[in-house]
Motif scaffolding. Structure first.
Motif, PDB file in Angstrom:
ATOM      1  N   VAL A  21       6.451  14.969  -9.657  1.00  0.00           N
ATOM      2  CA  VAL A  21       7.455  15.164 -10.699  1.00  0.00           C
ATOM      3  C   VAL A  21       6.824  15.817 -11.921  1.00  0.00           C
ATOM      4  O   VAL A  21       7.391  16.746 -12.497  1.00  0.00           O
ATOM      5  N   LYS A  22       5.628  15.367 -12.283  1.00  0.00           N
ATOM      6  CA  LYS A  22       4.942  15.945 -13.435  1.00  0.00           C
ATOM      7  C   LYS A  22       4.623  17.420 -13.191  1.00  0.00           C
ATOM      8  O   LYS A  22       4.832  18.257 -14.062  1.00  0.00           O
ATOM      9  N   LYS A  23       4.128  17.744 -11.996  1.00  0.00           N
ATOM     10  CA  LYS A  23       3.819  19.136 -11.670  1.00  0.00           C
ATOM     11  C   LYS A  23       5.079  19.986 -11.678  1.00  0.00           C
ATOM     12  O   LYS A  23       5.080  21.099 -12.200  1.00  0.00           O
ATOM     13  N   ASP A  24       6.164  19.480 -11.098  1.00  0.00           N
ATOM     14  CA  ASP A  24       7.425  20.218 -11.071  1.00  0.00           C
ATOM     15  C   ASP A  24       7.945  20.470 -12.485  1.00  0.00           C
ATOM     16  O   ASP A  24       8.436  21.551 -12.796  1.00  0.00           O
ATOM     17  N   ARG A  25       7.812  19.468 -13.336  1.00  0.00           N
ATOM     18  CA  ARG A  25       8.264  19.596 -14.717  1.00  0.00           C
ATOM     19  C   ARG A  25       7.460  20.675 -15.433  1.00  0.00           C
ATOM     20  O   ARG A  25       8.003  21.486 -16.181  1.00  0.00           O
ATOM     21  N   LYS A  26       6.152  20.698 -15.201  1.00  0.00           N
ATOM     22  CA  LYS A  26       5.304  21.722 -15.831  1.00  0.00           C
ATOM     23  C   LYS A  26       5.678  23.116 -15.350  1.00  0.00           C
ATOM     24  O   LYS A  26       5.692  24.063 -16.123  1.00  0.00           O
ATOM     25  N   LYS A  27       5.971  23.260 -14.038  1.00  0.00           N
ATOM     26  CA  LYS A  27       6.370  24.549 -13.510  1.00  0.00           C
ATOM     27  C   LYS A  27       7.649  25.032 -14.175  1.00  0.00           C
ATOM     28  O   LYS A  27       7.796  26.202 -14.522  1.00  0.00           O
ATOM     29  N   CYS A  28       8.599  24.132 -14.366  1.00  0.00           N
ATOM     30  CA  CYS A  28       9.874  24.484 -15.001  1.00  0.00           C
ATOM     31  C   CYS A  28       9.666  24.895 -16.450  1.00  0.00           C
ATOM     32  O   CYS A  28      10.396  25.724 -16.962  1.00  0.00           O
ATOM     33  N   ILE A  86       2.889   6.682  -6.833  1.00  0.00           N
ATOM     34  CA  ILE A  86       1.875   7.474  -7.541  1.00  0.00           C
ATOM     35  C   ILE A  86       2.029   8.949  -7.201  1.00  0.00           C
ATOM     36  O   ILE A  86       2.074   9.806  -8.086  1.00  0.00           O
ATOM     37  N   MET A  87       2.111   9.255  -5.920  1.00  0.00           N
ATOM     38  CA  MET A  87       2.217  10.653  -5.512  1.00  0.00           C
ATOM     39  C   MET A  87       3.516  11.271  -6.009  1.00  0.00           C
ATOM     40  O   MET A  87       3.558  12.433  -6.400  1.00  0.00           O
ATOM     41  N   ASN A  88       4.592  10.504  -6.014  1.00  0.00           N
ATOM     42  CA  ASN A  88       5.867  11.016  -6.499  1.00  0.00           C
ATOM     43  C   ASN A  88       5.793  11.329  -7.991  1.00  0.00           C
ATOM     44  O   ASN A  88       6.293  12.366  -8.430  1.00  0.00           O
ATOM     45  N   SER A  89       5.152  10.466  -8.767  1.00  0.00           N
ATOM     46  CA  SER A  89       5.054  10.728 -10.203  1.00  0.00           C
ATOM     47  C   SER A  89       4.191  11.955 -10.480  1.00  0.00           C
ATOM     48  O   SER A  89       4.475  12.724 -11.397  1.00  0.00           O
ATOM     49  N   VAL A  90       3.153  12.170  -9.674  1.00  0.00           N
ATOM     50  CA  VAL A  90       2.326  13.373  -9.816  1.00  0.00           C
ATOM     51  C   VAL A  90       3.155  14.610  -9.500  1.00  0.00           C
ATOM     52  O   VAL A  90       3.119  15.604 -10.231  1.00  0.00           O
ATOM     53  N   MET A 135       0.808  -1.213   0.000  1.00  0.00           N
ATOM     54  CA  MET A 135       0.000   0.000   0.000  1.00  0.00           C
ATOM     55  C   MET A 135       0.845   1.268   0.000  1.00  0.00           C
ATOM     56  O   MET A 135       0.679   2.135  -0.851  1.00  0.00           O
ATOM     57  N   PHE A 136       1.758   1.388   0.916  1.00  0.00           N
ATOM     58  CA  PHE A 136       2.519   2.626   1.044  1.00  0.00           C
ATOM     59  C   PHE A 136       3.494   2.798  -0.113  1.00  0.00           C
ATOM     60  O   PHE A 136       3.678   3.902  -0.618  1.00  0.00           O
ATOM     61  N   ASP A 137       4.083   1.714  -0.562  1.00  0.00           N
ATOM     62  CA  ASP A 137       5.000   1.781  -1.691  1.00  0.00           C
ATOM     63  C   ASP A 137       4.276   2.244  -2.947  1.00  0.00           C
ATOM     64  O   ASP A 137       4.740   3.139  -3.656  1.00  0.00           O
TER      65      ASP A 137
END
Length: 70
Positions: A58-65, A52-56, A45-47
């Motif tokens: 990363v995607k948000k950070d990439r969009k900000k950049c 999932i949360m990490n990929s979200v 569960m936690f893994d």
């Protein structure tokens, strides 16, 4: 926030029909449930949630950049 409210909010933010958002969310839930059952609820569960949360994030950070809004 309940399931219906979540679907409506996703629809509002993306411009995608609520029916399509609902299909995607149900499929997403099925995929997560399958992953958790394969790994065992307690151990996987936690893994899985972290990945999932990490990929979200990363995607948000990439969009900000890249200067994107959504």
């Amino acid at each position: 926030m309940n399931h219906t409210e979540l679907i409506l909010e996703i629809s509002k933010r993306t411009g995608i029909a609520p029916e399509d958002c609902d299909k995607v969310m149900k499929t997403f839930e099925d995929v997560i449930a399958g992953e958790l059952s394969m790994k065992g609820w307690k151990n996987g569960m936690f893994d899985t949630a972290f990945k999932i949360m990490n990929s979200v994030k990363v995607k948000k950070d990439r969009k900000k950049c890249n200067g994107e809004n959504n």
